[in-house]
Structures are given as C-alpha cells and as structure tokens.
Design a protein around this motif. Sequence first.
Motif, short mmCIF file in Angstrom:
data_model
loop_
_atom_site.label_atom_id
_atom_site.label_comp_id
_atom_site.label_asym_id
_atom_site.label_seq_id
_atom_site.Cartn_x
_atom_site.Cartn_y
_atom_site.Cartn_z
N UNK A 109 0.88 -1.07 -0.14
CA UNK A 109 0.09 0.08 0.04
C UNK A 109 0.91 0.57 0.38
N UNK A 110 1.81 0.78 0.88
CA UNK A 110 2.38 2.33 0.37
C UNK A 110 3.69 3.05 -0.60
N UNK A 111 3.53 1.66 -1.23
CA UNK A 111 4.34 1.52 -2.51
C UNK A 111 3.28 2.55 -3.73
N UNK A 112 2.37 1.57 -4.03
CA UNK A 112 1.05 2.01 -5.23
C UNK A 112 -0.55 2.80 -4.33
N UNK A 369 -0.93 11.60 -20.99
CA UNK A 369 -0.12 11.99 -19.23
C UNK A 369 -0.03 11.56 -17.57
N UNK A 370 -0.50 10.35 -18.12
CA UNK A 370 -0.84 9.24 -17.17
C UNK A 370 0.51 8.34 -17.35
N UNK A 371 1.10 8.29 -18.24
CA UNK A 371 1.73 6.89 -19.00
C UNK A 371 3.53 7.62 -17.49
N UNK A 372 3.16 8.54 -17.15
CA UNK A 372 4.59 7.68 -15.36
C UNK A 372 3.64 7.42 -14.40
N UNK A 373 2.60 6.56 -14.37
CA UNK A 373 1.94 5.61 -13.20
C UNK A 373 2.89 4.79 -12.83
N UNK A 522 -5.84 14.45 -15.48
CA UNK A 522 -5.61 12.99 -15.84
C UNK A 522 -4.21 12.63 -15.66
N UNK A 523 -2.86 13.34 -15.42
CA UNK A 523 -1.92 12.71 -14.43
C UNK A 523 -2.47 11.54 -13.42
N UNK A 524 -3.11 11.69 -12.61
CA UNK A 524 -3.93 10.81 -11.80
C UNK A 524 -3.84 9.45 -12.17
N UNK A 525 -4.32 9.85 -13.91
CA UNK A 525 -5.06 8.10 -14.22
C UNK A 525 -5.80 7.41 -13.57
N UNK A 526 -5.57 6.20 -13.49
CA UNK A 526 -6.68 5.54 -12.49
C UNK A 526 -6.12 4.55 -10.84
#
Length: 567
Positions: A109-112, A369-373, A522-526
């Motif tokens: 959870x801390x990681x993701x 925009x969320x490609x860095x998720x 947008x950056x937050x994605x899912x």
Amino acid sequence: EEKKMKYNDFPYKRISVDSQKELMAGWLNRFEKTESADEQISVLKEVDEANREYSSYQAIASLNFNRNIKDKAAKAEKDYYDKIGPEIQEIHNKLDQAVDASDFKDELKKEWGDTFLKMIEMDLKTFDPKIMDMLRKETELRNEYTQLVGGAQIEFDGKTYNLAGLGPFHTDQDRDLRKRSYHARFQWFAENADQFDELYDKLVKLRHKIAVTLGYENFIELGYLRMSRSDYGAKEVANFRKQIVDHVVPIVTKLRQQKKEILGLDHLYFYDGINFKDGDPKPKGTPDELVAGAQKMYHELSPETGEFFDIMVNEELMDLVNRDGKMVGGFCTAFPKYNRPYIFSNFNGTDHDITVLTHEAGHAFQCYSSRKQPLTSYLWPTMESAEIHSMSMEFFTWPWMETFFKEETERFKYKHIAGSLSFLPYGACVDHFQHWVYENPEAPPIERKEKWLEFEALYLPDRDYDDIEFPKSGGIWQGQLHIYQMPFYYIDYTLAETCAFQFWIKSEENREKAWADYYRLCQAGGSLPFTGLVDLAGLKLPFDDGCLESVVKQVSKWLDEVDVSSL
Ligand code: ZN
C-alpha cells in the motif's frame, strides 16, 4: 523515454501462454516464499513490465484488424489474442490471490496506494471457479444479442438496411421520412419481440444465479463490483438520479419548448430528434485541414496538449477517416510499453468528426499524461472517471470551435449543451430500470415493459411515440445494448457529464485554474477511484445534494442568453 518511432515501427509479437505460465510459476514461487516486502514489490514490478508488453501487443493486434477487417493476417493475430485472453486471466488470478493473502499489504500500500489492492480484492469477489460455466453461458447470451441486433434486415422504401444503415433516416429533415423510418425500425423489433424478451429474461436470471452462488443477495452489488466501483453503491446512485428528476427534468422540458420554436413545430414526437430545421452544423474543411486546425488549437490550449498532439501527428498515432474495409466506430486505445495512445475513428463529414478530435483526444491525452504512473492498471481509471477527461476536453476546446464550424459555431455550442443536458434523464431512466430489474429477477417480461413505461413517465415525461406501437408498449430499451451487455454501465456517462459541466463552468470563471485541475486529474490516471479523482480535481461529487442544482443553474443561465431565433 521519448520514442521517435512511428506506429508502424512499433515492435509486435505473439506472446505464448506457455511462456506466461512458466514466468508466472517463477513469480508466484518467489512471491509466496519470500519473507521480504521488497522482494514482493520487485516481483510485482516484473509482472507489471510483462503486463505492459502483453497489453501493448494485444492492442496492436486488435487495432490492426480494426484498420482493415479484410486483412486475413491481421485477423489471425487478433483471433490469437482473443483466444488466449481467458487463459492469461486465469494465470493472473493466482497471483491476485497471493497478493490478497500477502503479509506485506501495508508495504504494498505504501508503494502504490490502496487502489491497486482494492482492485484485486474486487476482482476476486467477482470470480470463483464455481461460476466458470455460468460465465461462459453469459458470454454466449451476450453474443446472441449482438448477432440478433447485428443481423437485422429491414425493408425500407424498396431497399434493405441494417439498424445502423437505417439511422440517418431517423434524423432526416423530412418529418414523414423520419416517422416512417422509425415505424420500420420498430416493426422489426416487434417481429423479434419474443426473442428479445427471452434473451433478457435468461440473462437476468443467470446473473441473479451467479450473484447468489457468490453469496450476494441479488446481482446489484456484484454488478457494481464488476464495474470496479469500490467507493460508492446503489444508494449514492439513487440520490444522484433523484437530483436529475428534481433539477434536470424541468429544464429539459423547457429545452423541448425551445426546440418547438427552433423547428417550427406545434408538438414534438419521439421522431423529432433533430436539432435544427436545416440540419446539424458541419465541419468546414478537409480531414487534413481539420487535423491541422486541431494541432494549432492544442498548441494554443497548453504546452502539454501541444506536445501531446504533435506526437499523435508525427508518430502517426491516428487513423481518422472512413474508408472501405475499416471497422465502424471510434475509440482510443494504448500501447503502455511504448507510452503511446492511439485514436481510431471514421470521419464522415458530420460534427461528430470534431467531437472525435476533442472527445477521443481527451481520452488519449489522459492516457499520455498518466504514462508515468507506476502500474499498468493505473493508466486508465474506471469508466465513469475516464469519461470526465473526454467530455471535459470537449468543453476546454470551445474557444477554438470557430476554426471548425465558422458561422455555425453558435449552433454547434447550443447542440452540445442542450444535447448533453437532455441526455442525463435518459441515462438515469436506463439505470433506474436496471436496478428494478435485478431487484425483481422473477418478474415476467411484460412486467418489465410496464415498469419501463413508469420510469419513462418520471424521467422523460413529455415523450410521445405517436402511433408507433412497440415503444408505446414499453419495449424501446431492448435496442439499448448496454442493458443486455454491460449492466449498470450506463449511469457512468451521466456522472462524467456532471463533472464535465463543472469544468466548463470553472473554465469560464478561471481558465488557468480549471486547466491546472484538469491536467492534475489526467496525470492521476487510475491511481484513485472515482470519488478520489473528483476530489483531486476540486470538483463536487455528483451524488451530493446541491451538486446538480448548481450545475443546472449555470447551464440555464447560458441557455437563457441564447437568441433561439438566430439558430
Ligand atoms: Zn469516451
């Protein structure tokens, strides 16, 4: 990170089930044996890398087939990925169970964040080997519906049409032609009424049985889990529908009065679904000119959208124009391995072509925009959130609509607002109906039709089918494929539209701030569920009292300033 390849150069290959099984066995072994959270995290990162690759190849296979359905080699690739899909899912199901049972959930959870774990939890709650056969049966029934609807052969004015082919007559400027075309359409539905009733009856009872087998009271909760809704339930949605009845239905009634004025009619029937006497606004320019206009627009809109749209153009990530051999429709897909989205559509000279350049580009921009998720599963949000990006982009691009519609810009905007608002009651009607259906799985088909008419009276009070018998007796929903195919999906469009309207209002007040909120979303994605994303974007939650009321107030104000006689 930035690739300079064009779409056609993207490496592609078939991934074998055996290789995935072998890899998964190794991952599972490491994941379950280890006593370190870091090792579990590193396993999941490897799995994610593999997911990125798999979903990219699968998307390429599917897209290439859509681009040319006559290409046998392309079809073979798509069939390959279709066929191995369920097996791959089963392989991953084992890992999901291991993650769910992990002793290091806090560290994960801390990681993701906890969205990742919640999604796994929900997936596990919708599946059990016990329901395998019932799921297969459900897929069969769904396909039967697709075949039934897709195989329609309707005689009209000496020619034979399918349902899509008959569509343009429904919005023809000639009222008599519109009415006759609807008669033909619903005559066909009436002739097949028993089959439509029977298919739906089987689907409802089967879904109920699946739900009960999994331990639910009825299908509703399971249906919500299938839509990956972790943060709201039927109660919240009911409150949203109530707001539509209280605040939107009255203004849609007003809009219909206005429509009579615009069309010069004394009374509106169901078949008067056109917007203007002499047709809808049309984009001015060739497809190339429209794309060039869009490129200029996205550069002026923001640095982010400028960079994004240049990539779409330069790397040939759009196939926009209708041509022989191309699949119908429009969509946005993505290749996570290459950090790129793709837009597919069929330009046909209507205002819809511009909506592709804004709506589908909104989806694509979000995905880019969320490609860095950090996780593939965070690239796209759930459906009700995904439509916020696309529908809001339709509004953010308003200041440039003159590029595309010239002297017809005001008509385009009026149609956009009036159409979006008028959709809300219909969407709520479809949703309310489905809740009733799954609460009463034993109700006979005739009762479903009577109930539909009750909901119609509530949400669409001035609908008048004239003398067209089939919809008059409550059967019209049988043409709404979501009701058969994707239970409880439909409300998503209305939730997203309520959020998109808020962005429209905010961008009129303070464009810079509205855009910053949107870009953050947008950056937050899912990475967050719907309510979390709405909060992150600084929007009001559609379920909450007062949300729609304030939205509708602003929309009404705008509508009041329109000079209807000039449209
Ligand atoms: Zn969309």
